[in-house]
Motif scaffolding. Structure first.
Motif, PDB file in Angstrom:
ATOM      1  N   LEU A 127       0.838  -1.196   0.000  1.00  0.00           N
ATOM      2  CA  LEU A 127       0.000   0.000   0.000  1.00  0.00           C
ATOM      3  C   LEU A 127       0.875   1.248   0.000  1.00  0.00           C
ATOM      4  N   HIS A 133      -3.383   0.439  -3.628  1.00  0.00           N
ATOM      5  CA  HIS A 133      -2.958  -0.962  -3.578  1.00  0.00           C
ATOM      6  C   HIS A 133      -2.173  -1.195  -4.860  1.00  0.00           C
ATOM      7  N   ARG A 149      -5.031  -0.286  -7.880  1.00  0.00           N
ATOM      8  CA  ARG A 149      -6.361   0.080  -7.408  1.00  0.00           C
ATOM      9  C   ARG A 149      -6.225   0.930  -6.156  1.00  0.00           C
ATOM     10  N   ALA A 170      -7.515   1.914  -2.341  1.00  0.00           N
ATOM     11  CA  ALA A 170      -8.127   1.246  -1.197  1.00  0.00           C
ATOM     12  C   ALA A 170      -8.754   2.214  -0.204  1.00  0.00           C
ATOM     13  N   VAL A 199     -13.327   4.072   2.978  1.00  0.00           N
ATOM     14  CA  VAL A 199     -12.686   2.819   2.579  1.00  0.00           C
ATOM     15  C   VAL A 199     -13.735   1.994   1.844  1.00  0.00           C
ATOM     16  N   SER A 231     -14.847  -3.178  -1.187  1.00  0.00           N
ATOM     17  CA  SER A 231     -13.955  -4.203  -1.732  1.00  0.00           C
ATOM     18  C   SER A 231     -12.711  -4.392  -0.887  1.00  0.00           C
ATOM     19  N   TYR A 232     -12.396  -3.414  -0.023  1.00  0.00           N
ATOM     20  CA  TYR A 232     -11.259  -3.543   0.892  1.00  0.00           C
ATOM     21  C   TYR A 232     -11.716  -3.738   2.333  1.00  0.00           C
ATOM     22  N   ARG A 233     -12.963  -4.164   2.481  1.00  0.00           N
ATOM     23  CA  ARG A 233     -13.490  -4.527   3.803  1.00  0.00           C
ATOM     24  C   ARG A 233     -14.170  -5.886   3.715  1.00  0.00           C
ATOM     25  N   ARG A 234     -13.540  -6.814   3.024  1.00  0.00           N
ATOM     26  CA  ARG A 234     -14.154  -8.120   2.799  1.00  0.00           C
ATOM     27  C   ARG A 234     -13.886  -9.114   3.915  1.00  0.00           C
ATOM     28  N   ASP A 245     -13.781  -7.156   9.357  1.00  0.00           N
ATOM     29  CA  ASP A 245     -14.039  -5.784   8.930  1.00  0.00           C
ATOM     30  C   ASP A 245     -15.521  -5.510   8.715  1.00  0.00           C
ATOM     31  N   ILE A 257      -5.714   0.327   6.656  1.00  0.00           N
ATOM     32  CA  ILE A 257      -5.971   1.279   5.578  1.00  0.00           C
ATOM     33  C   ILE A 257      -6.527   2.578   6.156  1.00  0.00           C
ATOM     34  N   VAL A 266     -11.952   1.252  -8.719  1.00  0.00           N
ATOM     35  CA  VAL A 266     -12.144   0.295  -7.625  1.00  0.00           C
ATOM     36  C   VAL A 266     -13.403  -0.511  -7.892  1.00  0.00           C
TER      37      VAL A 266
END
Length: 304
Positions: free
Chosen positions: A40, A92, A97, A99, A147, A150-153, A157, A183, A304
């Motif tokens: 990152l 990222h 992409r 984040a 955020v 897609s970055y809290r999967r 989270d 992040i 994203v």
């Protein structure tokens, strides 16, 4: 580690056990900080293309997901404060992409209000500290931290507030850094780097009290300066002096800040050079882009 936690509650050996827990936690944060830097990278949104990426993330979170703002046909969430803002992204970079994003809203005159001055003036009237008490060039507001989903999967989270930076107090512990939303913390530290490099000494933010508590885990201690009000949920005005706040960072997160600041310092200088050129020469964008090709010669952006 469970044994250490039990021992930390004992009257005599407790302080020793607590110090050992802190030492191990800082060691783990340092390890994760190195991992953060491998994947990152903080990025200032200097070009219009990067600003659009920030606006798309904000639309995804604040319009599509939270419904705080109306959906826009453009798919980009913007407001009147964009011209006076510095936008930060977390990239990222292996996948090109983004984040997350956050903005630092500046003010250069009493006519150039901060968002909380315009929308939360009643709360500010009762505040112990106000932007109007300081030189306008030295104040700012952090806002629009987002955020994307897609970055809290991760299962850890999936809790209310993760999209705007809240740390889950039920799952976080000093020794369970895998549960930590790096992040969101990286975005706050990126904003801090921008403030320090721009000489901003006073920072305000409207946030939920639980988000302020979340930042205590890191060592970022916001001071509540006014009452809680209804503004996209229960929020209150908070204040922090960026440099003092960084001095109080936990050791491991200081390493993370140093890495972020190394990436952003040169970008802030470039941003200042561009702004100075625009003021001094009123040069059209194509001339500025010719002088600073790095602003537009970025990798092909992917949404994203």
């Amino acid at each position: 580690m469970k044994l250490l936690r039990r021992l930390s509650r004992k009257p005599i050996i407790g302080p020793v056990a607590h110090n050992l827990i802190t030492l191990l936690a800082n060691r783990e944060v340092k390890r994760v900080s190195r991992h953060f830097s491998q994947y990152l990278k903080p990025q200032l949104a200097i070009s219009d293309e990067l600003k659009d990426e920030s606006y798309r993330i904000r639309h995804n979170v604040y319009c599509d997901e939270l419904h705080f703002e109306p959906q826009r046909q453009s798919g980009m969430e913007t407001d009147e404060f964009e011209p006076q803002s510095v936008h930060c992204l977390i990239e990222h970079w292996p996948k090109h992409r983004f984040a997350g994003t956050v903005r630092v809203v500046r003010s250069h005159s009493s006519q150039e209000l901060l968002p909380l001055e315009k929308f939360c003036s009643d709360t500010l009237e009762q505040a112990t500290l106000k932007p109007s008490q300081f030189h306008r060039d030295e104040v700012c507001e952090i806002s629009r931290l987002a955020v994307p989903a897609s970055y809290r999967r991760r299962t850890m989270d999936q809790y209310k507030g993760a999209e705007t930076g809240v740390i889950n107090e039920d799952t976080y512990s000093e020794t369970e850094l895998r549960c930590f939303p790096f992040i969101a913390v990286g975005l706050y530290l990126a904003a801090a780097s921008v403030m320090v490099n721009l000489g901003i000494r006073h920072c305000f933010v409207m946030m939920e009290p639980r988000l302020a508590r979340s930042m205590n885990f890191v060592g970022i201690r916001f001071q509540q300066v006014g009452p809680v009000t209804e503004y996209h949920g229960k929020r209150a005005p908070y204040y922090i002096e960026p440099e003092q706040g960084l001095d109080e960072l936990n050791t491991g997160f200081q390493l993370l800040y140093d890495r972020i600041d190394q990436d952003l310092a040169a970008q802030v200088k470039l941003l200042q050079s561009l702004q100075d050129d625009k003021k001094k020469y009123a040069r059209p964008p194509e001339i500025l882009n010719a002088r600073y090709p790095s602003v537009t010669s970025l990798y092909p952006l992917r949404h994203v």
